[in-house]
Design a protein around this motif. Structure first.
Motif, PDB file in Angstrom:
ATOM      1  N   HIS A 259       0.834  -1.206   0.000  1.00 54.51           N
ATOM      2  CA  HIS A 259       0.000   0.000   0.000  1.00 54.51           C
ATOM      3  C   HIS A 259       0.870   1.258   0.000  1.00 54.51           C
ATOM      4  N   SER A 260       1.765   1.328  -0.975  1.00 50.88           N
ATOM      5  CA  SER A 260       2.699   2.446  -1.073  1.00 50.88           C
ATOM      6  C   SER A 260       2.943   2.811  -2.530  1.00 50.88           C
ATOM      7  N   ILE A 261       3.357   4.057  -2.733  1.00 50.75           N
ATOM      8  CA  ILE A 261       3.779   4.543  -4.042  1.00 50.75           C
ATOM      9  C   ILE A 261       5.302   4.592  -4.062  1.00 50.75           C
ATOM     10  N   VAL A 262       5.893   4.005  -5.086  1.00 46.26           N
ATOM     11  CA  VAL A 262       7.350   4.006  -5.242  1.00 46.26           C
ATOM     12  C   VAL A 262       7.654   4.743  -6.545  1.00 46.26           C
ATOM     13  N   GLY A 263       8.284   5.911  -6.437  1.00 49.68           N
ATOM     14  CA  GLY A 263       8.465   6.787  -7.584  1.00 49.68           C
ATOM     15  C   GLY A 263       9.640   6.439  -8.476  1.00 49.68           C
ATOM     16  N   ASP A 264       9.828   7.261  -9.484  1.00 51.95           N
ATOM     17  CA  ASP A 264      10.910   7.069 -10.448  1.00 51.95           C
ATOM     18  C   ASP A 264      12.272   7.078  -9.764  1.00 51.95           C
ATOM     19  N   ARG A 265      13.144   6.188 -10.212  1.00 55.82           N
ATOM     20  CA  ARG A 265      14.558   6.116  -9.797  1.00 55.82           C
ATOM     21  C   ARG A 265      14.718   5.822  -8.311  1.00 55.82           C
ATOM     22  N   VAL A 266      13.674   5.337  -7.663  1.00 55.84           N
ATOM     23  CA  VAL A 266      13.763   4.953  -6.247  1.00 55.84           C
ATOM     24  C   VAL A 266      14.462   3.595  -6.146  1.00 55.84           C
ATOM     25  N   ARG A 267      15.266   3.419  -5.091  1.00 59.83           N
ATOM     26  CA  ARG A 267      15.901   2.135  -4.820  1.00 59.83           C
ATOM     27  C   ARG A 267      15.466   1.638  -3.450  1.00 59.83           C
ATOM     28  N   VAL A 268      14.928   0.420  -3.422  1.00 56.06           N
ATOM     29  CA  VAL A 268      14.519  -0.224  -2.178  1.00 56.06           C
ATOM     30  C   VAL A 268      15.337  -1.510  -2.052  1.00 56.06           C
ATOM     31  N   ALA A 269      16.163  -1.592  -1.008  1.00 54.68           N
ATOM     32  CA  ALA A 269      17.137  -2.682  -0.860  1.00 54.68           C
ATOM     33  C   ALA A 269      16.496  -3.938  -0.251  1.00 54.68           C
ATOM     34  N   PRO A 270      17.181  -5.070  -0.342  1.00 56.26           N
ATOM     35  CA  PRO A 270      16.656  -6.320   0.234  1.00 56.26           C
ATOM     36  C   PRO A 270      16.341  -6.190   1.719  1.00 56.26           C
ATOM     37  N   GLY A 271      15.245  -6.817   2.128  1.00 54.62           N
ATOM     38  CA  GLY A 271      14.881  -6.841   3.543  1.00 54.62           C
ATOM     39  C   GLY A 271      14.164  -5.595   4.022  1.00 54.62           C
ATOM     40  N   ALA A 272      14.049  -4.588   3.167  1.00 54.39           N
ATOM     41  CA  ALA A 272      13.355  -3.358   3.564  1.00 54.39           C
ATOM     42  C   ALA A 272      11.843  -3.601   3.594  1.00 54.39           C
ATOM     43  N   SER A 273      11.151  -2.816   4.426  1.00 58.09           N
ATOM     44  CA  SER A 273       9.693  -2.883   4.527  1.00 58.09           C
ATOM     45  C   SER A 273       9.136  -1.474   4.361  1.00 58.09           C
ATOM     46  N   VAL A 274       8.272  -1.286   3.360  1.00 58.19           N
ATOM     47  CA  VAL A 274       7.684   0.019   3.077  1.00 58.19           C
ATOM     48  C   VAL A 274       6.168  -0.151   3.091  1.00 58.19           C
ATOM     49  N   ILE A 275       5.495   0.521   4.026  1.00 62.24           N
ATOM     50  CA  ILE A 275       4.061   0.329   4.220  1.00 62.24           C
ATOM     51  C   ILE A 275       3.367   1.688   4.333  1.00 62.24           C
ATOM     52  N   ASP A 276       2.274   1.857   3.600  1.00 66.16           N
ATOM     53  CA  ASP A 276       1.432   3.062   3.687  1.00 66.16           C
ATOM     54  C   ASP A 276       2.261   4.340   3.505  1.00 66.16           C
ATOM     55  N   SER A 277       3.193   4.315   2.579  1.00 63.78           N
ATOM     56  CA  SER A 277       4.117   5.430   2.413  1.00 63.78           C
ATOM     57  C   SER A 277       4.235   5.848   0.958  1.00 63.78           C
ATOM     58  N   VAL A 278       4.872   7.005   0.762  1.00 65.58           N
ATOM     59  CA  VAL A 278       5.166   7.499  -0.575  1.00 65.58           C
ATOM     60  C   VAL A 278       6.667   7.745  -0.659  1.00 65.58           C
ATOM     61  N   LEU A 279       7.331   7.012  -1.546  1.00 67.59           N
ATOM     62  CA  LEU A 279       8.756   7.206  -1.809  1.00 67.59           C
ATOM     63  C   LEU A 279       8.858   8.052  -3.071  1.00 67.59           C
ATOM     64  N   LEU A 280       9.289   9.280  -2.900  1.00 68.98           N
ATOM     65  CA  LEU A 280       9.320  10.214  -4.016  1.00 68.98           C
ATOM     66  C   LEU A 280      10.535   9.960  -4.905  1.00 68.98           C
ATOM     67  N   PRO A 281      10.511  10.482  -6.143  1.00 69.80           N
ATOM     68  CA  PRO A 281      11.573  10.191  -7.105  1.00 69.80           C
ATOM     69  C   PRO A 281      12.974  10.423  -6.544  1.00 69.80           C
TER      70      PRO A 281
END
Length: 334
Positions: A259-281
């Motif tokens: 339930h999150s938005i992951v924007g352009d050129r974003v990097r999410v590494a192994p084991g990370a948890s992203v919930i109810d969030s917006v990761l901007l470009p």
């Protein structure tokens, strides 16, 4: 039909995100807020939008170098000094030579309102000005109206004391004006359309309102800016949707994104948890990090924890650090 869109504010409530990106250029579902607004106006019959600019006009001009957005022509009216809402409307309209019925919209309002229907209602009323209205649970933080059965606004009270509101119908930030409204606004003067102009039009029985139950949100507030993004995933918009993850994002298969938005050129590494969030470009989330209910434009280190927070482009949460209900860089003391 032409429209004036107010985009000259400082975006104070969304700092530190707006320290590097003007609020209307922040993305809503991978598309700049202003682009979504202009395209909706275009669907409602608007052919030219005049952007009432003050703070950092360059990003807007750079984003739309051909002066077009979604088939709508753009004109840039840059205020020489802050003129407040009424002053900005007058300056932009006169700069563009507007001399007929026109639309006005706040640049941080996301709504499914059919602008053509609002214009049609305005003309049927024979109004000088017509407001889009929305019913809310707590109207005290907004401009509130008392609406007669024939659509006439009989009172307009900006941010009334809680418990004194004449109704739960609020000014939803989209208007239709006749050019005569401009004559009510002193030239080159800082004037509020909410506190000065609307009450005076009410006194002359020229202000009308149309209440709808359309989707509506003030995306200039952190929690609501996040909601405006996530609502596109949840099917709350009538016609607008988006993919959760942008094509240029690099999300590890060993990361959890829910339930999150992951924007352009974003990097999410192994084991990370992203919930109810917006990761901007351009943002990064390190290995084993946790990001919940947050807005991230900068960097989150390995095993860091971020909850209910905002991280600007220059913000960083180091490896193993925690940021809860805070900002990075830290908000300046008032």
């Amino acid at each position: 039909m032409r429209a004036v869109v107010l985009v000259g504010g400082f975006g104070t409530r969304l700092r530190p995100l707006t320290l590097t990106v003007p609020k209307p250029m922040l993305p809503i579902g991978h598309v700049p807020m202003i682009a979504r607004l202009v395209e909706r106006l275009g669907r409602g019959g608007v052919t030219e939008v005049v952007l009432a600019l003050g703070f950092r006009p360059e990003p807007f001009i750079e984003a739309f170098p051909d002066g077009q957005c979604g088939g709508v022509a753009l004109t840039y009216a840059v205020e020489p000094e802050p003129l407040d809402t009424a002053g900005a409307i007058k300056f932009a309209a006169e700069f563009a030579g507007i001399d007929d019925t026109f639309v006005v919209a706040n640049g941080d309002v996301m709504t499914d309102l059919d602008v053509s229907a609002l214009v049609a209602a305005h003309r049927s009323f024979g109004a000088e000005a017509t407001l889009h209205l929305i019913g809310v649970d707590d109207p005290s933080a907004f401009g509130v109206v008392d609406l007669a059965d024939d659509g006439a606004v009989t009172a307009f009270v900006e941010k009334p004391v809680p418990g004194t509101e004449p109704s739960n119908l609020i000014n939803a930030g989209t208007y239709v004006f006749e050019p005569s409204v401009l004559a009510r606004i002193p030239a080159a003067t800082k004037v509020s359309v909410e506190r000065d102009t609307f009450p005076r039009i009410v006194a002359d029985a020229g202000l009308f309102g149309v209440a709808t139950d359309d989707y509506w949100i003030d995306a200039g507030v952190p929690t609501l800016y996040r909601a405006a993004n996530l609502d596109l995933l949840d099917g709350k918009r009538r016609t607008e949707r988006c993919d959760a993850v942008a094509p240029t994002a690099d999300v590890s298969a060993e990361a959890v994104v829910r339930h999150s938005i992951v924007g352009d050129r974003v990097r999410v590494a192994p084991g990370a948890s992203v919930i109810d969030s917006v990761l901007l470009p351009g943002s990064t989330v390190g290995a084993g990090a946790t990001v919940e209910r947050s807005l991230v434009m900068g960097a989150v280190g390995n095993d860091a924890v971020v909850r209910d927070s905002m991280i600007g482009a220059d913000g960083q949460v180091g490896d193993g650090e925690t940021l809860i209900d805070a900002t990075s860089p830290a908000a300046a003391a008032s």
